[in-house]
Design a protein around this motif. Structure first.
Motif, PDB file in Angstrom:
ATOM      1  N   VAL A   1       0.835  -1.200   0.000  1.00 44.91           N
ATOM      2  CA  VAL A   1       0.000   0.000   0.000  1.00 44.91           C
ATOM      3  C   VAL A   1       0.870   1.251   0.000  1.00 44.91           C
ATOM      4  O   VAL A   1       0.613   2.203  -0.747  1.00 44.91           O
ATOM      5  N   VAL A   2       1.906   1.262   0.817  1.00 46.04           N
ATOM      6  CA  VAL A   2       2.799   2.417   0.883  1.00 46.04           C
ATOM      7  C   VAL A   2       3.437   2.681  -0.475  1.00 46.04           C
ATOM      8  O   VAL A   2       3.469   3.815  -0.971  1.00 46.04           O
ATOM      9  N   ALA A   3       3.951   1.640  -1.114  1.00 51.36           N
ATOM     10  CA  ALA A   3       4.658   1.797  -2.390  1.00 51.36           C
ATOM     11  C   ALA A   3       3.743   2.296  -3.497  1.00 51.36           C
ATOM     12  O   ALA A   3       4.199   2.964  -4.431  1.00 51.36           O
ATOM     13  N   ALA A   4       2.459   1.995  -3.414  1.00 47.82           N
ATOM     14  CA  ALA A   4       1.506   2.411  -4.450  1.00 47.82           C
ATOM     15  C   ALA A   4       0.889   3.775  -4.177  1.00 47.82           C
ATOM     16  O   ALA A   4       0.103   4.266  -4.985  1.00 47.82           O
ATOM     17  N   SER A   5       1.251   4.410  -3.059  1.00 48.03           N
ATOM     18  CA  SER A   5       0.650   5.684  -2.665  1.00 48.03           C
ATOM     19  C   SER A   5       1.522   6.860  -3.073  1.00 48.03           C
ATOM     20  O   SER A   5       2.744   6.744  -3.164  1.00 48.03           O
ATOM     21  N   GLU A   6       0.875   7.996  -3.310  1.00 49.22           N
ATOM     22  CA  GLU A   6       1.601   9.206  -3.677  1.00 49.22           C
ATOM     23  C   GLU A   6       2.326   9.820  -2.475  1.00 49.22           C
ATOM     24  O   GLU A   6       3.390  10.415  -2.618  1.00 49.22           O
ATOM     25  N   THR A   7       1.725   9.693  -1.305  1.00 46.36           N
ATOM     26  CA  THR A   7       2.298  10.242  -0.075  1.00 46.36           C
ATOM     27  C   THR A   7       2.016   9.283   1.071  1.00 46.36           C
ATOM     28  O   THR A   7       1.154   8.396   0.968  1.00 46.36           O
ATOM     29  N   LEU A   8       2.732   9.470   2.189  1.00 48.10           N
ATOM     30  CA  LEU A   8       2.447   8.668   3.373  1.00 48.10           C
ATOM     31  C   LEU A   8       1.054   8.980   3.918  1.00 48.10           C
ATOM     32  O   LEU A   8       0.391   8.117   4.497  1.00 48.10           O
ATOM     33  N   THR A   9       0.607  10.214   3.736  1.00 46.49           N
ATOM     34  CA  THR A   9      -0.749  10.578   4.157  1.00 46.49           C
ATOM     35  C   THR A   9      -1.786   9.782   3.383  1.00 46.49           C
ATOM     36  O   THR A   9      -2.770   9.292   3.943  1.00 46.49           O
TER      37      THR A   9
ATOM     38  N   GLN B   1      -6.408   3.189   6.651  1.00 46.62           N
ATOM     39  CA  GLN B   1      -7.376   3.569   7.690  1.00 46.62           C
ATOM     40  C   GLN B   1      -6.719   3.645   9.067  1.00 46.62           C
ATOM     41  O   GLN B   1      -7.209   3.087  10.062  1.00 46.62           O
ATOM     42  N   CYS B   2      -5.582   4.338   9.105  1.00 47.15           N
ATOM     43  CA  CYS B   2      -4.909   4.586  10.376  1.00 47.15           C
ATOM     44  C   CYS B   2      -4.248   5.958  10.307  1.00 47.15           C
ATOM     45  O   CYS B   2      -4.299   6.630   9.276  1.00 47.15           O
ATOM     46  N   SER B   3      -3.643   6.387  11.379  1.00 45.89           N
ATOM     47  CA  SER B   3      -3.062   7.723  11.417  1.00 45.89           C
ATOM     48  C   SER B   3      -1.700   7.754  10.735  1.00 45.89           C
ATOM     49  O   SER B   3      -1.025   6.727  10.585  1.00 45.89           O
ATOM     50  N   LEU B   4      -1.282   8.969  10.345  1.00 45.65           N
ATOM     51  CA  LEU B   4       0.027   9.137   9.718  1.00 45.65           C
ATOM     52  C   LEU B   4       1.168   8.720  10.650  1.00 45.65           C
ATOM     53  O   LEU B   4       2.111   8.046  10.209  1.00 45.65           O
ATOM     54  N   PRO B   5       1.139   9.085  11.943  1.00 42.95           N
ATOM     55  CA  PRO B   5       2.217   8.638  12.834  1.00 42.95           C
ATOM     56  C   PRO B   5       2.335   7.122  12.927  1.00 42.95           C
ATOM     57  O   PRO B   5       3.443   6.587  13.015  1.00 42.95           O
ATOM     58  N   VAL B   6       1.197   6.432  12.876  1.00 42.94           N
ATOM     59  CA  VAL B   6       1.233   4.966  12.930  1.00 42.94           C
ATOM     60  C   VAL B   6       1.931   4.403  11.704  1.00 42.94           C
ATOM     61  O   VAL B   6       2.760   3.489  11.783  1.00 42.94           O
ATOM     62  N   VAL B   7       1.598   4.962  10.517  1.00 42.14           N
ATOM     63  CA  VAL B   7       2.226   4.503   9.275  1.00 42.14           C
ATOM     64  C   VAL B   7       3.719   4.779   9.298  1.00 42.14           C
ATOM     65  O   VAL B   7       4.539   3.919   8.946  1.00 42.14           O
ATOM     66  N   SER B   8       4.094   5.982   9.724  1.00 41.78           N
ATOM     67  CA  SER B   8       5.503   6.355   9.764  1.00 41.78           C
ATOM     68  C   SER B   8       6.288   5.459  10.722  1.00 41.78           C
ATOM     69  O   SER B   8       7.403   5.009  10.412  1.00 41.78           O
ATOM     70  N   LYS B   9       5.700   5.185  11.884  1.00 39.02           N
ATOM     71  CA  LYS B   9       6.366   4.335  12.884  1.00 39.02           C
ATOM     72  C   LYS B   9       6.522   2.915  12.366  1.00 39.02           C
ATOM     73  O   LYS B   9       7.575   2.288  12.522  1.00 39.02           O
TER      74      LYS B   9
END
Length: 308
Positions: free
Chosen positions: A16-24, A31-39
């Motif tokens: 999912v991350v690789a297919a996205s334009e941004t981490l947001t 369906q989670c927060s940006l800090p969770v994805v970054s962590k």
């Protein structure tokens, strides 16, 4: 040395991350927060001892390690999905999700209706269609299948021809009466040419001839657009000469609303292809969709009455 273990959930997360334009955007998809994805991304990178994503950019950009990881995990996830379906559902029905990318005009006119028919015949298949005037970016893994007009931009992609097509120059009879019919390719230099700004190519360079005798000419004019319908409408109103795919303007040529310019000069093929990554394993839902498009697209284009 301790062996690195990566879970299927990690693979799905990074897919999912690789297919996205941004981490947001990835956070929104997951369906989670940006800090969770970054962590979680940082934890995955520590576990692999490799940087997967460049930080500090407005758009999400993969490192070379990230591109390799994203490319190799796709077939693994497809096999996991099919194995889960095989164990849970033994009916043999097609199941799963397919992301399809297509150019704006072809996507709206023909690909979208055919995808609707395909999902109606296969209720367990979910299809997401993305239409875009932007060029394909295979390394971003943004699609499972792309429908592309003309020579594929990346030789690493597997392709299957769905329909024959070529681009031809044409204009409205009113324009030809006012400006006279060009007799040679070089005569286009004295004409108002309406250019379509597609992808990242040299949109003002029109190609003629064939593979053995290619020719090209740089055209100019006061009108240009990245919207094929706009360009065609300008030509119908007599504003200039356009270079368009036969599938788009054949009905206008048959009705006389447009006439072929330089009819004795051949133009190179711009066939319509189905493109996918060069993976050993191809999910059956994708291979069946390609077969369906190859069977239905040519007859649909031939039967199309045009947009006007």
């Amino acid at each position: 040395m301790e062996r690195v273990t990566t879970s299927i959930d990690d693979l799905r997360f990074f897919h999912v991350v690789a297919a996205s334009e941004t981490l947001t955007a990835a956070a929104r998809e997951l369906q989670c927060s940006l800090p969770v994805v970054s962590k979680r991304l940082s934890a995955l990178e520590r576990r692999l001892d490799a940087r997967l994503v460049h930080r500090g950019t407005r758009r999400l950009t993969l490192t070379s390690e990230g591109e390799l990881f994203a490319a190799r995990l796709e077939p693994i996830l497809d096999q996991v999905h099919e194995l889960e379906d095989l164990v849970t559902h033994r009916s043999g029905d097609l199941r799963g999700a397919i992301v399809v990318q297509a150019t704006l005009g072809l996507g709206r006119a023909h690909v979208a209706p055919l995808l609707g028919e395909f999902t109606a015949a296969h209720p367990q298949v979910n299809v997401q269609l993305r239409t875009s005037a932007l060029p394909l970016r295979p390394h971003r893994r943004e699609f499972d299948l792309a429908v592309h007009v003309g020579t594929p931009p990346d030789s690493s992609l597997r392709m299957r021809r769905l329909a024959k097509n070529r681009r031809v120059p044409c204009a409205a009879p009113s324009y030809v009466e006012r400006r006279e019919m060009p007799e040679r390719i070089e005569d286009l230099d004295d004409h108002d040419c309406i250019v379509l700004r597609e992808n990242d190519g040299d949109f003002a360079l029109w190609r003629f001839g064939d593979a053995r005798n290619p020719r090209q000419v740089r055209v100019r004019g006061r009108l240009s657009s990245n919207d094929g319908d706009v360009v065609t409408d300008w030509a119908l109103r007599g504003y200039g000469v356009i270079m368009r795919s036969e599938w788009q303007i054949r009905a206008h040529l048959e009705s006389g609303a447009l006439v072929r310019v330089l009819p004795d000069v051949p133009t190179p093929a711009a066939d319509i292809y189905a493109l996918r990554s060069d993976d050993v394993h191809v999910p059956r839902r994708i291979s069946e969709l390609i077969k369906y498009l190859a069977a239905r697209l040519p007859e649909r284009i031939a039967a199309s009455p045009g947009k006007r």
